[in-house]
Design a protein around this motif. Structure first.
Motif, PDB file in Angstrom:
ATOM      1  N   LYS A   1       0.822  -1.208   0.000  1.00  0.00           N
ATOM      2  CA  LYS A   1       0.000   0.000   0.000  1.00  0.00           C
ATOM      3  C   LYS A   1       0.864   1.270   0.000  1.00  0.00           C
ATOM      4  O   LYS A   1       0.658   2.151  -0.833  1.00  0.00           O
ATOM      5  N   PRO A   2       1.866   1.385   0.891  1.00  0.00           N
ATOM      6  CA  PRO A   2       2.668   2.625   0.885  1.00  0.00           C
ATOM      7  C   PRO A   2       3.521   2.784  -0.377  1.00  0.00           C
ATOM      8  O   PRO A   2       3.610   3.883  -0.933  1.00  0.00           O
ATOM      9  N   LEU A   3       4.138   1.696  -0.850  1.00  0.00           N
ATOM     10  CA  LEU A   3       4.984   1.809  -2.049  1.00  0.00           C
ATOM     11  C   LEU A   3       4.152   2.091  -3.295  1.00  0.00           C
ATOM     12  O   LEU A   3       4.605   2.804  -4.194  1.00  0.00           O
ATOM     13  N   ASN A   4       2.953   1.551  -3.342  1.00  0.00           N
ATOM     14  CA  ASN A   4       2.088   1.842  -4.484  1.00  0.00           C
ATOM     15  C   ASN A   4       1.647   3.303  -4.480  1.00  0.00           C
ATOM     16  O   ASN A   4       1.518   3.918  -5.540  1.00  0.00           O
ATOM     17  N   ALA A   5       1.429   3.858  -3.300  1.00  0.00           N
ATOM     18  CA  ALA A   5       1.076   5.279  -3.214  1.00  0.00           C
ATOM     19  C   ALA A   5       2.248   6.132  -3.702  1.00  0.00           C
ATOM     20  O   ALA A   5       2.059   7.077  -4.471  1.00  0.00           O
ATOM     21  N   VAL A   6       3.448   5.765  -3.286  1.00  0.00           N
ATOM     22  CA  VAL A   6       4.645   6.485  -3.755  1.00  0.00           C
ATOM     23  C   VAL A   6       4.786   6.312  -5.264  1.00  0.00           C
ATOM     24  O   VAL A   6       5.077   7.270  -5.983  1.00  0.00           O
TER      25      VAL A   6
ATOM     26  N   LEU B   1      -2.398   2.329  -7.671  1.00  0.00           N
ATOM     27  CA  LEU B   1      -2.772   2.347  -6.242  1.00  0.00           C
ATOM     28  C   LEU B   1      -3.205   0.965  -5.767  1.00  0.00           C
ATOM     29  O   LEU B   1      -2.842   0.524  -4.689  1.00  0.00           O
ATOM     30  N   HIS B   2      -4.019   0.308  -6.560  1.00  0.00           N
ATOM     31  CA  HIS B   2      -4.481  -1.062  -6.397  1.00  0.00           C
ATOM     32  C   HIS B   2      -5.230  -1.356  -5.098  1.00  0.00           C
ATOM     33  O   HIS B   2      -6.317  -1.887  -5.128  1.00  0.00           O
ATOM     34  N   TYR B   3      -4.657  -1.063  -3.976  1.00  0.00           N
ATOM     35  CA  TYR B   3      -5.239  -1.431  -2.690  1.00  0.00           C
ATOM     36  C   TYR B   3      -6.364  -0.464  -2.307  1.00  0.00           C
ATOM     37  O   TYR B   3      -6.314   0.704  -2.635  1.00  0.00           O
ATOM     38  N   PRO B   4      -7.371  -0.975  -1.579  1.00  0.00           N
ATOM     39  CA  PRO B   4      -8.464  -0.087  -1.148  1.00  0.00           C
ATOM     40  C   PRO B   4      -7.950   1.049  -0.253  1.00  0.00           C
ATOM     41  O   PRO B   4      -7.084   0.847   0.597  1.00  0.00           O
TER      42      PRO B   4
ATOM     43  N   ASP C   1     -12.290   0.819  -3.457  1.00  0.00           N
ATOM     44  CA  ASP C   1     -11.405  -0.016  -4.273  1.00  0.00           C
ATOM     45  C   ASP C   1     -11.131   0.712  -5.590  1.00  0.00           C
ATOM     46  O   ASP C   1     -12.060   0.902  -6.393  1.00  0.00           O
ATOM     47  N   PRO C   2      -9.886   1.116  -5.851  1.00  0.00           N
ATOM     48  CA  PRO C   2      -9.601   1.874  -7.074  1.00  0.00           C
ATOM     49  C   PRO C   2      -9.559   1.019  -8.347  1.00  0.00           C
ATOM     50  O   PRO C   2      -9.636   1.553  -9.448  1.00  0.00           O
ATOM     51  N   GLN C   3      -9.467  -0.302  -8.198  1.00  0.00           N
ATOM     52  CA  GLN C   3      -9.329  -1.181  -9.364  1.00  0.00           C
ATOM     53  C   GLN C   3     -10.475  -1.058 -10.366  1.00  0.00           C
ATOM     54  O   GLN C   3     -10.218  -0.904 -11.568  1.00  0.00           O
ATOM     55  N   PRO C   4     -11.740  -1.149  -9.957  1.00  0.00           N
ATOM     56  CA  PRO C   4     -12.823  -1.040 -10.949  1.00  0.00           C
ATOM     57  C   PRO C   4     -12.805   0.303 -11.687  1.00  0.00           C
ATOM     58  O   PRO C   4     -13.059   0.342 -12.891  1.00  0.00           O
TER      59      PRO C   4
END
Length: 180
Positions: free
Chosen positions: A28-33, A138-141, A146-149
């Motif tokens: 979650k944190p690395l995806n935000a970065v 971002l992927h994670y809620p 949930d950002p995926q859809p």
């Protein structure tokens, strides 16, 4: 040759491996970065163009590097998202195939003295691709969302625009070549 606009473009290219590295270790944190880095790198595309035109730093190197940087950024992120299982491979293939096809046609046209310029539709397609990839990165809620859809819906829109834009470029290429 390495004018300020080209330096910004090179920075965009150099940033791509760091973005890939961030996506290689999903959390979650690395995806935000990664998303923040992605947005900043994508925005440099605007910056180098403004710098090049405003201060007359337009160069052949820049004309080559700018689209290369764009394609490296989008393709690398798509490939990473496919490897993580967050995007279907066929979607990445369609987008990357269009980019390679248009790049090849532009090179052939340039070799024959023709310019197939980017149009506003192609630029809009690029913006939608960037916007679609943000929630997918971002992927994670987040906060229960949930950002995926959202990302997948936008990626489908980007795919439609990608195919239409690619078709327009192919049509322009053959129209210009056939004029001779």
């Amino acid at each position: 040759m390495l004018n300020p606009a080209n330096k910004v473009t090179l920075a965009r290219i150099i940033a791509v491996p760091f973005l890939v590295l961030l996506l290689h270790f999903p959390s979650k944190p690395l995806n935000a970065v990664a998303m923040i880095v992605f947005i900043l790198v994508a925005l440099t595309d605007l910056a180098d163009g403004i710098i090049a035109r405003r201060w007359n730093f337009v160069s052949n190197l820049g004309k080559f590097l700018d689209p290369l940087a764009d394609k490296l950024l989008i393709s690398s992120v798509l490939i990473m998202l496919v490897s993580l299982g967050w995007v279907q491979a066929w979607m990445a293939i369609v987008i990357i195939a269009r980019e390679l096809t248009v790049t090849g046609l532009r090179a052939i046209a340039a070799d024959q003295g023709h310019v197939i310029a980017a149009d506003s539709f192609g630029k809009f397609k690029a913006v939608i691709q960037v916007v679609a990839l943000c929630p997918l990165i971002l992927h994670y809620p987040w906060w229960g969302i949930d950002p995926q859809p959202i990302g997948l819906l936008l990626l489908y829109l980007a795919l439609i625009l990608t195919v239409i834009s690619g078709t327009k470029y192919i049509y322009q290429f053959f129209r210009q070549i056939n004029r001779e």
